[in-house]
Design a protein around this motif. Sequence first.
Motif, PDB file in Angstrom:
ATOM      1  N   ASN A   1     -54.521  30.344  21.753  1.00 41.13           N
ATOM      2  CA  ASN A   1     -53.440  31.282  22.230  1.00 41.13           C
ATOM      3  C   ASN A   1     -52.147  30.986  21.514  1.00 41.13           C
ATOM      4  O   ASN A   1     -51.312  31.980  21.465  1.00 41.13           O
ATOM      5  CB  ASN A   1     -53.166  31.123  23.723  1.00 41.13           C
ATOM      6  CG  ASN A   1     -54.578  31.907  24.208  1.00 41.13           C
ATOM      7  OD1 ASN A   1     -55.249  32.825  23.985  1.00 41.13           O
ATOM      8  ND2 ASN A   1     -54.592  31.545  25.542  1.00 41.13           N
ATOM      9  N   SER A   2     -52.093  30.149  20.711  1.00 40.15           N
ATOM     10  CA  SER A   2     -50.770  29.907  20.019  1.00 40.15           C
ATOM     11  C   SER A   2     -50.574  30.777  19.115  1.00 40.15           C
ATOM     12  O   SER A   2     -49.506  31.257  18.556  1.00 40.15           O
ATOM     13  CB  SER A   2     -50.394  28.185  19.658  1.00 40.15           C
ATOM     14  OG  SER A   2     -51.609  28.040  18.615  1.00 40.15           O
ATOM     15  N   VAL A   3     -51.923  30.962  18.486  1.00 41.47           N
ATOM     16  CA  VAL A   3     -51.892  31.928  17.328  1.00 41.47           C
ATOM     17  C   VAL A   3     -51.846  33.581  17.850  1.00 41.47           C
ATOM     18  O   VAL A   3     -50.937  34.231  17.324  1.00 41.47           O
ATOM     19  CB  VAL A   3     -53.267  31.824  16.585  1.00 41.47           C
ATOM     20  CG1 VAL A   3     -53.431  33.015  15.284  1.00 41.47           C
ATOM     21  CG2 VAL A   3     -53.311  30.329  15.732  1.00 41.47           C
ATOM     22  N   ASP A   4     -52.557  33.620  18.824  1.00 40.35           N
ATOM     23  CA  ASP A   4     -52.605  35.208  19.408  1.00 40.35           C
ATOM     24  C   ASP A   4     -51.154  35.578  20.114  1.00 40.35           C
ATOM     25  O   ASP A   4     -50.966  36.607  19.929  1.00 40.35           O
ATOM     26  CB  ASP A   4     -53.661  35.210  20.617  1.00 40.35           C
ATOM     27  CG  ASP A   4     -54.997  34.965  19.824  1.00 40.35           C
ATOM     28  OD1 ASP A   4     -55.213  35.274  18.685  1.00 40.35           O
ATOM     29  OD2 ASP A   4     -55.751  34.664  20.610  1.00 40.35           O
ATOM     30  N   GLY A   5     -50.508  34.604  20.625  1.00 42.24           N
ATOM     31  CA  GLY A   5     -49.486  34.772  21.623  1.00 42.24           C
ATOM     32  C   GLY A   5     -47.805  34.251  20.822  1.00 42.24           C
ATOM     33  O   GLY A   5     -46.936  34.722  21.507  1.00 42.24           O
ATOM     34  N   ILE A   6     -48.193  33.749  19.792  1.00 42.34           N
ATOM     35  CA  ILE A   6     -46.904  33.249  19.110  1.00 42.34           C
ATOM     36  C   ILE A   6     -47.026  33.578  17.601  1.00 42.34           C
ATOM     37  O   ILE A   6     -46.056  34.459  17.199  1.00 42.34           O
ATOM     38  CB  ILE A   6     -46.789  31.745  19.206  1.00 42.34           C
ATOM     39  CG1 ILE A   6     -46.644  31.268  20.745  1.00 42.34           C
ATOM     40  CG2 ILE A   6     -45.596  31.247  18.610  1.00 42.34           C
ATOM     41  CD1 ILE A   6     -46.752  30.054  20.974  1.00 42.34           C
ATOM     42  N   PHE A   7     -47.865  33.135  16.751  1.00 42.96           N
ATOM     43  CA  PHE A   7     -47.695  33.083  15.353  1.00 42.96           C
ATOM     44  C   PHE A   7     -48.370  34.397  14.825  1.00 42.96           C
ATOM     45  O   PHE A   7     -47.729  34.885  14.010  1.00 42.96           O
ATOM     46  CB  PHE A   7     -48.333  31.965  14.823  1.00 42.96           C
ATOM     47  CG  PHE A   7     -48.085  30.595  15.070  1.00 42.96           C
ATOM     48  CD1 PHE A   7     -46.516  30.257  14.441  1.00 42.96           C
ATOM     49  CD2 PHE A   7     -48.519  29.684  15.945  1.00 42.96           C
ATOM     50  CE1 PHE A   7     -46.047  29.102  15.112  1.00 42.96           C
ATOM     51  CE2 PHE A   7     -47.945  28.298  16.282  1.00 42.96           C
ATOM     52  CZ  PHE A   7     -46.614  28.133  15.797  1.00 42.96           C
ATOM     53  N   GLY A   8     -49.234  34.919  15.448  1.00 45.24           N
ATOM     54  CA  GLY A   8     -49.700  36.483  15.048  1.00 45.24           C
ATOM     55  C   GLY A   8     -48.634  37.168  15.258  1.00 45.24           C
ATOM     56  O   GLY A   8     -48.322  37.969  14.278  1.00 45.24           O
ATOM     57  N   PRO A   9     -47.760  37.403  16.558  1.00 44.18           N
ATOM     58  CA  PRO A   9     -46.768  38.348  16.650  1.00 44.18           C
ATOM     59  C   PRO A   9     -45.662  38.087  15.635  1.00 44.18           C
ATOM     60  O   PRO A   9     -45.080  39.025  14.990  1.00 44.18           O
ATOM     61  CB  PRO A   9     -46.143  38.076  18.184  1.00 44.18           C
ATOM     62  CG  PRO A   9     -47.631  37.471  18.622  1.00 44.18           C
ATOM     63  CD  PRO A   9     -48.350  36.760  17.697  1.00 44.18           C
ATOM     64  N   LEU A  10     -45.465  36.762  15.305  1.00 40.17           N
ATOM     65  CA  LEU A  10     -44.440  36.412  14.386  1.00 40.17           C
ATOM     66  C   LEU A  10     -44.699  36.855  13.223  1.00 40.17           C
ATOM     67  O   LEU A  10     -43.784  37.464  12.388  1.00 40.17           O
ATOM     68  CB  LEU A  10     -44.176  34.661  14.443  1.00 40.17           C
ATOM     69  CG  LEU A  10     -43.233  34.075  15.461  1.00 40.17           C
ATOM     70  CD1 LEU A  10     -43.471  32.528  15.383  1.00 40.17           C
ATOM     71  CD2 LEU A  10     -41.682  34.629  15.159  1.00 40.17           C
ATOM     72  N   PHE A  11     -45.902  36.906  12.724  1.00 44.14           N
ATOM     73  CA  PHE A  11     -46.294  37.334  11.255  1.00 44.14           C
ATOM     74  C   PHE A  11     -46.108  38.898  11.285  1.00 44.14           C
ATOM     75  O   PHE A  11     -45.280  39.449  10.415  1.00 44.14           O
ATOM     76  CB  PHE A  11     -47.522  36.700  11.200  1.00 44.14           C
ATOM     77  CG  PHE A  11     -48.224  37.411   9.676  1.00 44.14           C
ATOM     78  CD1 PHE A  11     -47.786  36.880   8.771  1.00 44.14           C
ATOM     79  CD2 PHE A  11     -48.798  38.373   9.956  1.00 44.14           C
ATOM     80  CE1 PHE A  11     -48.166  37.259   7.114  1.00 44.14           C
ATOM     81  CE2 PHE A  11     -49.515  38.914   8.596  1.00 44.14           C
ATOM     82  CZ  PHE A  11     -49.320  38.439   7.270  1.00 44.14           C
ATOM     83  N   TRP A  12     -46.804  39.490  12.210  1.00 42.05           N
ATOM     84  CA  TRP A  12     -46.587  41.000  12.082  1.00 42.05           C
ATOM     85  C   TRP A  12     -45.382  41.634  12.475  1.00 42.05           C
ATOM     86  O   TRP A  12     -45.145  42.672  11.752  1.00 42.05           O
ATOM     87  CB  TRP A  12     -47.730  41.518  12.922  1.00 42.05           C
ATOM     88  CG  TRP A  12     -49.255  41.304  12.476  1.00 42.05           C
ATOM     89  CD1 TRP A  12     -50.075  40.477  13.114  1.00 42.05           C
ATOM     90  CD2 TRP A  12     -49.905  41.804  11.205  1.00 42.05           C
ATOM     91  NE1 TRP A  12     -51.208  40.372  12.194  1.00 42.05           N
ATOM     92  CE2 TRP A  12     -50.901  41.276  11.094  1.00 42.05           C
ATOM     93  CE3 TRP A  12     -49.307  42.972  10.165  1.00 42.05           C
ATOM     94  CZ2 TRP A  12     -51.894  41.701  10.193  1.00 42.05           C
ATOM     95  CZ3 TRP A  12     -50.184  43.123   9.467  1.00 42.05           C
ATOM     96  CH2 TRP A  12     -51.451  42.589   9.224  1.00 42.05           C
TER      97      TRP A  12
END
Length: 341
Positions: free
Chosen positions: A162-173
């Motif tokens: 969830n660190s990707v789904d909830g943090i780094f994914g949103p940061l990137f997009w």
Amino acid sequence: MAEINLFLIFLGSIGFDLLIGDPRFFIHPVQIIGFYIKKISDLFIKNCGENKNILFWGGFIIAISTIGISFSLGKLIELSYMQSKNNLFSGFLIFLGLSSCFATKGLISSVKEIAELIERKEINDKNENAIKEKVQRIVSRDVRSSSMEHLMRSSTESLAENSVDGIFGPLFWIFIGIVLMKFSIFLPGPLSLGFSYKAISTLDSMIGYKYDYFRYLGFFSAKIEDYFTFIPSRLVLLTLPLVSSKVNNYLSIIKNSYLDGKKYASPNSGISEAIFAYISGIKLGGKSKYQNEIIEKPIINSNGDFCNREKIKLICQLILRLQFLWIIIFILIFFIIFNPN
């Protein structure tokens, strides 16, 4: 000038999420998205549960409508802000909207709390049930019959994925959206892409499963999430070792993490869990219960230690360090793109 203001709002929203998290007085967009997904999904399951084709195309309708509504709402607020020359109210809406796309404080706090409860010396039936309830809120597996060791592993796997789904994914997009706004205000912007990614992530977490009705109803949602998380998960794979004490073993860690991670059915969750497992020195994977089915996931980092509170603290520190590194990189890229001279 407008793009610079948007970027400053973006940075401010990250800080707000780190310090405050989700305000209790504020209705979170995920709650609204989740309500819509549940109502329309229940409608299809109740009336067409035996028809695989209808469930399949119904899932397509659910996915496209949820993402479309989320994108449109974000785009309307962006256009209002850009066309009104940095209207304060629209800017405030963008600020709150962007901060709602991140889950740093909420995710880290909840997993840390679970780890501390599990490692207390006194665990009775009441405490055990309370721990299981807290774990169940952040995982999709059934933990009612889980041991304390399995609860710790489940929480750690959820934290890593969830660190990707909830943090780094949103940061990137969201950053991609800021860059696109340089070329046209009518292109996808930070809030429209942030809301869209949040909708995609929520769809996957609610209906993107491979059992019962969801095998058909959630097919499109799961596939869309796979595509939109593909790049962020690989960027986490490549950058996480840079903020760890194991940077000297960079190539071997990347290789081992990728080889273990790609054994998972999901093209992203295995990669995300593997890089955190190798950096923190823990073993992940194994048997978990989903509904009435026992699923055994491949073992990641077979020589690693069992999950414990100290390892979870380390992963939380790594997440914060990596978020800071990404912000520094985004700032450098932003000024290169917007100030070429």
